[in-house]
Scaffold this motif. Sequence first.
Motif, mmCIF file in Angstrom:
data_model
loop_
_atom_site.group_PDB
_atom_site.id
_atom_site.type_symbol
_atom_site.label_atom_id
_atom_site.label_comp_id
_atom_site.label_asym_id
_atom_site.label_seq_id
_atom_site.Cartn_x
_atom_site.Cartn_y
_atom_site.Cartn_z
ATOM 1 N N GLY A 96 -10.777 -9.032 0.199
ATOM 2 C CA GLY A 96 -9.448 -9.506 0.585
ATOM 3 C C GLY A 96 -8.585 -9.775 -0.631
ATOM 4 N N SER A 97 -9.175 -10.443 -1.630
ATOM 5 C CA SER A 97 -8.376 -10.771 -2.823
ATOM 6 C C SER A 97 -7.998 -9.500 -3.582
ATOM 7 C CB SER A 97 -9.154 -11.710 -3.736
ATOM 8 O OG SER A 97 -10.278 -11.063 -4.276
ATOM 9 N N PRO A 151 -8.263 -14.285 -10.488
ATOM 10 C CA PRO A 151 -9.183 -13.979 -9.375
ATOM 11 C C PRO A 151 -10.564 -13.574 -9.885
ATOM 12 C CG PRO A 151 -7.451 -12.310 -9.563
ATOM 13 C CD PRO A 151 -7.072 -13.423 -10.465
ATOM 14 N N ASN A 152 -10.618 -12.968 -11.077
ATOM 15 C CA ASN A 152 -11.919 -12.567 -11.627
ATOM 16 C C ASN A 152 -12.830 -13.768 -11.806
ATOM 17 O OD1 ASN A 152 -9.815 -10.651 -12.373
ATOM 18 N ND2 ASN A 152 -11.472 -9.488 -13.266
ATOM 19 N N VAL A 179 -9.312 -16.144 -1.001
ATOM 20 C CA VAL A 179 -8.734 -15.927 0.332
ATOM 21 C C VAL A 179 -7.214 -16.102 0.282
ATOM 22 C CG1 VAL A 179 -8.644 -16.841 2.690
ATOM 23 C CG2 VAL A 179 -10.848 -16.558 1.559
ATOM 24 N N ALA A 180 -6.775 -17.128 -0.454
ATOM 25 C CA ALA A 180 -5.330 -17.373 -0.551
ATOM 26 C C ALA A 180 -4.630 -16.180 -1.199
ATOM 27 C CB ALA A 180 -5.074 -18.638 -1.361
ATOM 28 N N LEU A 181 -5.239 -15.670 -2.273
ATOM 29 C CA LEU A 181 -4.648 -14.495 -2.933
ATOM 30 C C LEU A 181 -4.639 -13.309 -1.973
ATOM 31 C CD1 LEU A 181 -3.619 -12.978 -5.464
ATOM 32 C CD2 LEU A 181 -6.000 -12.499 -6.022
ATOM 33 N N GLY A 185 -1.034 -12.220 -0.987
ATOM 34 C CA GLY A 185 -0.747 -10.938 -1.641
ATOM 35 C C GLY A 185 -0.579 -9.834 -0.626
ATOM 36 N N SER A 186 -1.456 -9.780 0.366
ATOM 37 C CA SER A 186 -1.372 -8.726 1.380
ATOM 38 C C SER A 186 -0.083 -8.862 2.182
ATOM 39 C CB SER A 186 -2.572 -8.787 2.325
ATOM 40 O OG SER A 186 -3.761 -8.637 1.604
ATOM 41 N N LEU A 187 0.239 -10.101 2.551
ATOM 42 C CA LEU A 187 1.466 -10.322 3.341
ATOM 43 C C LEU A 187 2.708 -9.900 2.560
ATOM 44 C CD1 LEU A 187 1.108 -13.717 5.243
ATOM 45 C CD2 LEU A 187 1.730 -11.498 6.185
#
Lengths: 203, 225
Positions: A96-97, A151-152, A179-181, A185-187
């Motif tokens: 997801g991220s 994120p890494n 999850v937040a990213l 990010g996707s949105l």
Amino acid sequence: MSDLLLILLPGAMYFWILFIGQGPMQEVLQEWESRILPRILACPVTAGQYVLSKLLRCFVLCSLAALLLLLASALLFGLKWGNPLKLAAVVAAWAGSMTGLLALIFAFCHTREQANVLSPVVLMVCAMLGGSMFPYENLPRFLQLLGHYTPNRWAVLALQGVARAKPLAELVGPVAGLVALGVLGSLLGFCLFKRRLAGGRRK
Amino acid sequence: LKTVLRLLLNDLKRDGKRPWSLLLLAALPLVLSVLIASVFGGQGSSGPMPTVHVAIFDQDKDLLTGMLRSLPTQGDAAKHLRLHFVESREEGLRLVEKSKVSALVVLPKEMTANLLKGQTNAIELYENPAEQILPKVVRQGVSLLALGLSGAAETLGEPLRDIREMIRTNDFPAEAAVGGAASASVQKLRGLRTYLFPPLVQFETVPAAQFMPLRTNAPAALPPP
């Protein structure tokens, strides 16, 4: 060797799987530039559906690559990755991220050339600060502070936490970051892509 | 949603028909990590510990430096430390240049006598520039040795002076002198009982999975000082 692999592999995996996830995002720009996209959109497919399918493909490819690597490392080198349920949750958070991060990068680029420059820069900087290239503990203090928000780093902490059977409380922070990213990010990437493709503007 | 899934399946089918580039990219982290682990990790924790070779040029040849000669024959040191005693600085440096040793340690003249008089000594250390880790191990060891010698001279100076004199006289020592030196040593050591018997700082091996960096991991059975 397995102890050392447990330190090295999570960071390297996260970094390289991002390159696999780039494929679907690059395709959006490629089909947009080569004018294949208007033909696709002439079919009963909306811009939103098209972008969503690419985001999902990125998620699926990243998940499959992560699972394949976890399985291969367990079979070849006897690495124990811990509780399968927690592992599945972490893999989903990873994918997801990655989708969110790549969607953000590619949504901000107007051409493939821009993306080909911006994407490696962002991924490399995140990898260096987050401990994907060399041990995070060896970084100077101020870089560690920056690296803690990549994120890494969250991905490494989450996977190593599951492998070392750390308490759930220690996994919540890094997984929540991933999850937040992923969600944000996707949105944002989805909205930016959709607006650009639906508007039909081409720079 | 049906349309999205159809688009997704079409794309995934396309990926499935040409999986090699994806598989190659996916294999890269594994290959690179294994390479790095092989280079820096060797055989991992099951691999043999290296033996540190150190050249010693002993210009003192007295009580304390004599004790040094017996060091590598005791305990784990016998497996991991090998001292090469040389007769000149040049001979030691030649061993360093040929990478036969990780470092050359030069113990100064009159080191024991000066230490027991409370005077400062300088131990010279030549590190092998062709090696990365082992010379640093030797440097740490020499620092520890200097600290230990200094502490020993400060704490046990008087009995050590007596013992040294007894050794140097070549006569059979008087019972009273031996008893006096032993008694003085025991009295001095009694003062250190809080710190040494048992040691105030202890090492414990903890499995990696149970290691908590922010906690003390103090053994439960450690008696209060």
